[in-house]
Design an enzyme around this catalytic site. Structure first.
Site, PDB file in Angstrom:
ATOM      1  N   LYS A 119      45.441  60.535   2.577  1.00  0.00           N
ATOM      2  CA  LYS A 119      46.369  59.416   2.711  1.00  0.00           C
ATOM      3  C   LYS A 119      47.582  59.933   3.486  1.00  0.00           C
ATOM      4  O   LYS A 119      47.991  61.061   3.253  1.00  0.00           O
ATOM      5  CB  LYS A 119      46.836  58.943   1.316  1.00  0.00           C
ATOM      6  CG  LYS A 119      45.721  58.444   0.397  1.00  0.00           C
ATOM      7  CD  LYS A 119      46.266  58.176  -1.014  1.00  0.00           C
ATOM      8  CE  LYS A 119      45.154  57.880  -1.999  1.00  0.00           C
ATOM      9  NZ  LYS A 119      45.625  57.681  -3.383  1.00  0.00           N
ATOM     10  N   THR A 124      51.135  61.150 -14.614  1.00  0.00           N
ATOM     11  CA  THR A 124      50.966  62.524 -14.137  1.00  0.00           C
ATOM     12  C   THR A 124      51.823  62.855 -12.914  1.00  0.00           C
ATOM     13  O   THR A 124      51.928  64.034 -12.565  1.00  0.00           O
ATOM     14  CB  THR A 124      49.490  62.783 -13.761  1.00  0.00           C
ATOM     15  OG1 THR A 124      49.024  61.634 -13.067  1.00  0.00           O
ATOM     16  CG2 THR A 124      48.638  63.032 -14.978  1.00  0.00           C
ATOM     17  N   GLU A 175      48.684  51.167  -5.817  1.00  0.00           N
ATOM     18  CA  GLU A 175      49.280  52.447  -5.399  1.00  0.00           C
ATOM     19  C   GLU A 175      50.738  52.573  -5.833  1.00  0.00           C
ATOM     20  O   GLU A 175      51.459  51.582  -5.860  1.00  0.00           O
ATOM     21  CB  GLU A 175      49.277  52.524  -3.859  1.00  0.00           C
ATOM     22  CG  GLU A 175      48.164  53.325  -3.264  1.00  0.00           C
ATOM     23  CD  GLU A 175      48.269  54.826  -3.532  1.00  0.00           C
ATOM     24  OE1 GLU A 175      49.325  55.275  -4.000  1.00  0.00           O
ATOM     25  OE2 GLU A 175      47.290  55.534  -3.276  1.00  0.00           O
ATOM     26  N   ASP A 176      51.171  53.806  -6.115  1.00  0.00           N
ATOM     27  CA  ASP A 176      52.598  54.045  -6.406  1.00  0.00           C
ATOM     28  C   ASP A 176      53.284  54.817  -5.277  1.00  0.00           C
ATOM     29  O   ASP A 176      54.481  55.080  -5.365  1.00  0.00           O
ATOM     30  CB  ASP A 176      52.770  54.837  -7.714  1.00  0.00           C
ATOM     31  CG  ASP A 176      52.343  56.284  -7.563  1.00  0.00           C
ATOM     32  OD1 ASP A 176      51.273  56.515  -6.953  1.00  0.00           O
ATOM     33  OD2 ASP A 176      53.068  57.175  -8.024  1.00  0.00           O
ATOM     34  N   ASP A 197      44.638  53.932  -7.380  1.00  0.00           N
ATOM     35  CA  ASP A 197      45.139  55.303  -7.322  1.00  0.00           C
ATOM     36  C   ASP A 197      45.294  55.751  -8.785  1.00  0.00           C
ATOM     37  O   ASP A 197      45.334  54.915  -9.702  1.00  0.00           O
ATOM     38  CB  ASP A 197      46.487  55.300  -6.594  1.00  0.00           C
ATOM     39  CG  ASP A 197      47.175  56.646  -6.654  1.00  0.00           C
ATOM     40  OD1 ASP A 197      46.524  57.656  -6.328  1.00  0.00           O
ATOM     41  OD2 ASP A 197      48.360  56.692  -7.040  1.00  0.00           O
ATOM     42  N   LEU A 198      45.355  57.041  -9.017  1.00  0.00           N
ATOM     43  CA  LEU A 198      45.411  57.538 -10.399  1.00  0.00           C
ATOM     44  C   LEU A 198      46.829  57.992 -10.793  1.00  0.00           C
ATOM     45  O   LEU A 198      47.460  57.392 -11.669  1.00  0.00           O
ATOM     46  CB  LEU A 198      44.427  58.703 -10.552  1.00  0.00           C
ATOM     47  CG  LEU A 198      44.409  59.389 -11.913  1.00  0.00           C
ATOM     48  CD1 LEU A 198      43.954  58.439 -13.007  1.00  0.00           C
ATOM     49  CD2 LEU A 198      43.495  60.620 -11.862  1.00  0.00           C
ATOM     50  N   ASP A 199      47.298  59.063 -10.123  1.00  0.00           N
ATOM     51  CA  ASP A 199      48.583  59.663 -10.507  1.00  0.00           C
ATOM     52  C   ASP A 199      49.726  58.685 -10.256  1.00  0.00           C
ATOM     53  O   ASP A 199      49.941  58.256  -9.122  1.00  0.00           O
ATOM     54  CB  ASP A 199      48.831  60.944  -9.685  1.00  0.00           C
ATOM     55  CG  ASP A 199      47.807  62.032  -9.979  1.00  0.00           C
ATOM     56  OD1 ASP A 199      47.501  62.255 -11.157  1.00  0.00           O
ATOM     57  OD2 ASP A 199      47.319  62.669  -9.023  1.00  0.00           O
ATOM     58  N   ASN A 243      41.804  67.068  -9.225  1.00  0.00           N
ATOM     59  CA  ASN A 243      41.760  67.110 -10.693  1.00  0.00           C
ATOM     60  C   ASN A 243      41.516  65.725 -11.300  1.00  0.00           C
ATOM     61  O   ASN A 243      41.617  65.561 -12.520  1.00  0.00           O
ATOM     62  CB  ASN A 243      43.085  67.660 -11.234  1.00  0.00           C
ATOM     63  CG  ASN A 243      43.287  69.119 -10.846  1.00  0.00           C
ATOM     64  OD1 ASN A 243      42.562  69.991 -11.307  1.00  0.00           O
ATOM     65  ND2 ASN A 243      44.254  69.383  -9.980  1.00  0.00           N
ATOM     66  N   LYS A 272      54.598  62.150  -3.725  1.00  0.00           N
ATOM     67  CA  LYS A 272      53.630  61.217  -4.328  1.00  0.00           C
ATOM     68  C   LYS A 272      52.525  60.881  -3.343  1.00  0.00           C
ATOM     69  O   LYS A 272      52.787  60.500  -2.202  1.00  0.00           O
ATOM     70  CB  LYS A 272      54.341  59.933  -4.760  1.00  0.00           C
ATOM     71  CG  LYS A 272      55.149  60.112  -6.027  1.00  0.00           C
ATOM     72  CD  LYS A 272      55.770  58.791  -6.455  1.00  0.00           C
ATOM     73  CE  LYS A 272      56.712  59.010  -7.619  1.00  0.00           C
ATOM     74  NZ  LYS A 272      57.578  57.860  -7.862  1.00  0.00           N
ATOM     75  N   GLY A 273      51.282  60.991  -3.794  1.00  0.00           N
ATOM     76  CA  GLY A 273      50.136  60.551  -2.996  1.00  0.00           C
ATOM     77  C   GLY A 273      49.715  61.514  -1.906  1.00  0.00           C
ATOM     78  O   GLY A 273      48.736  61.272  -1.205  1.00  0.00           O
ATOM     79  N   SER A 316      41.722  58.722  -5.666  1.00  0.00           N
ATOM     80  CA  SER A 316      42.839  59.637  -5.902  1.00  0.00           C
ATOM     81  C   SER A 316      42.744  60.821  -4.955  1.00  0.00           C
ATOM     82  O   SER A 316      41.655  61.350  -4.724  1.00  0.00           O
ATOM     83  CB  SER A 316      42.786  60.144  -7.346  1.00  0.00           C
ATOM     84  OG  SER A 316      43.688  61.213  -7.516  1.00  0.00           O
ATOM     85  N   ALA A 317      43.908  61.237  -4.455  1.00  0.00           N
ATOM     86  CA  ALA A 317      43.962  62.430  -3.596  1.00  0.00           C
ATOM     87  C   ALA A 317      43.774  63.711  -4.397  1.00  0.00           C
ATOM     88  O   ALA A 317      43.663  64.788  -3.834  1.00  0.00           O
ATOM     89  CB  ALA A 317      45.316  62.466  -2.886  1.00  0.00           C
ATOM     90  N   SER A 318      43.737  63.577  -5.726  1.00  0.00           N
ATOM     91  CA  SER A 318      43.728  64.779  -6.576  1.00  0.00           C
ATOM     92  C   SER A 318      42.323  65.304  -6.832  1.00  0.00           C
ATOM     93  O   SER A 318      41.428  64.560  -7.232  1.00  0.00           O
ATOM     94  CB  SER A 318      44.399  64.464  -7.907  1.00  0.00           C
ATOM     95  OG  SER A 318      44.252  65.572  -8.779  1.00  0.00           O
TER      96      SER A 318
END
Ligand code: BG6
Ligand code: MG
Length: 222
Positions: A146, A18, A170-171, A10-12, A119, A46-47, A115-117
């Protein structure tokens, strides 16, 4: 030790600092609209993808917003967020992220981003790590966000690795649920209470020894 083949990040909030920027953009939007975010919004957001996040944010609103108004609010939040990520540099990588990505790349481990983003590409470019990932699961192509496993399964397909051979990092509680539904090992980064479904939780990537999950080339038998 269990030997895995690939890692999906995951990214953020895992690699990029972020999660706080998404949150700040939502707080600003809500304050411009004259309301406050609902309790525990920090963890709940989150996520979760943009429109589902907006639905959570609007729980704090005093009135109902029409579908058109909601689309405009989501655009406004995105513009606020994009102003914030415009300033990202490699200094915004979370602790341990750069070292871990470097080690896994040196060991020849295939890496993906899930990532769900929408961006995500701009963020990894700002952080200077776009070239580290063999595949980036495109949030724009995912039909079920997710905690549905779709984005992680898409990333595994992009790597050509079966889900059971993948570790996901994942966070977010929604992301950990998605990983378990995908049949992957779920490594949580953050609060063990929030991430109680994870197979293991570490406080940050800096606490992670890649040798717990992958074999360094020098130690491989073939
Ligand atoms: C996730 C974040 O990675 O992406 C969420 O954890 C965010 O907070 C979601 O809402 C969607 O991001 P974007 O950039 O497409 O609005
Ligand atoms: Mg996250």
């Amino acid at each position: 030790m269990t030997d895995y083949t690939a890692a999906i990040f995951d990214l953020d909030g895992v690699i990029a600092d972020t999660a706080r920027l998404h949150f700040a953009a939502w707080i600003q939007l809500a304050s411009e609209e004259g309301f406050q975010l609902p309790p525990n919004a920090d963890n709940r957001l989150k996520g979760v993808d943009r429109m589902a996040s907006l639905a959570i944010v609007l729980e704090g609103a005093a009135r109902r917003y029409t579908t058109d108004e909601q689309a405009r609010l989501a655009d406004r939040k995105n513009r606020l967020y994009q102003t914030l990520i415009h300033q990202l540099t490699p200094a915004d990588l979370l602790p341990g992220a750069e070292t871990l990505l470097n080690t896994l790349a040196a060991w020849g481990i295939p890496l993906a981003l899930a990532s769900a983003s929408k961006n995500a590409k701009a963020v990894v470019e700002g952080l200077g790590i776009a070239g580290r990932f063999h595949t980036i699961a495109d949030a724009a192509l995912v039909r079920h966000p997710k905690p549905d496993p779709e984005i992680f399964l898409m990333a595994a397909r992009g790597l050509g690795v079966t889900p059971a051979r993948c570790i996901g990092v994942e966070d977010a509680a929604a992301g950990v649920t998605a990983l378990k539904r995908a049949g992957m090992y779920a490594l949580g980064v953050g609060d063990p209470i929030v991430l109680r479904e994870a197979d293991r939780v570490v406080p940050s990537l800096a606490a992670l020894d890649p040798a717990d999950y992958f074999t360094a080339p020098a130690n491989r038998s073939n």
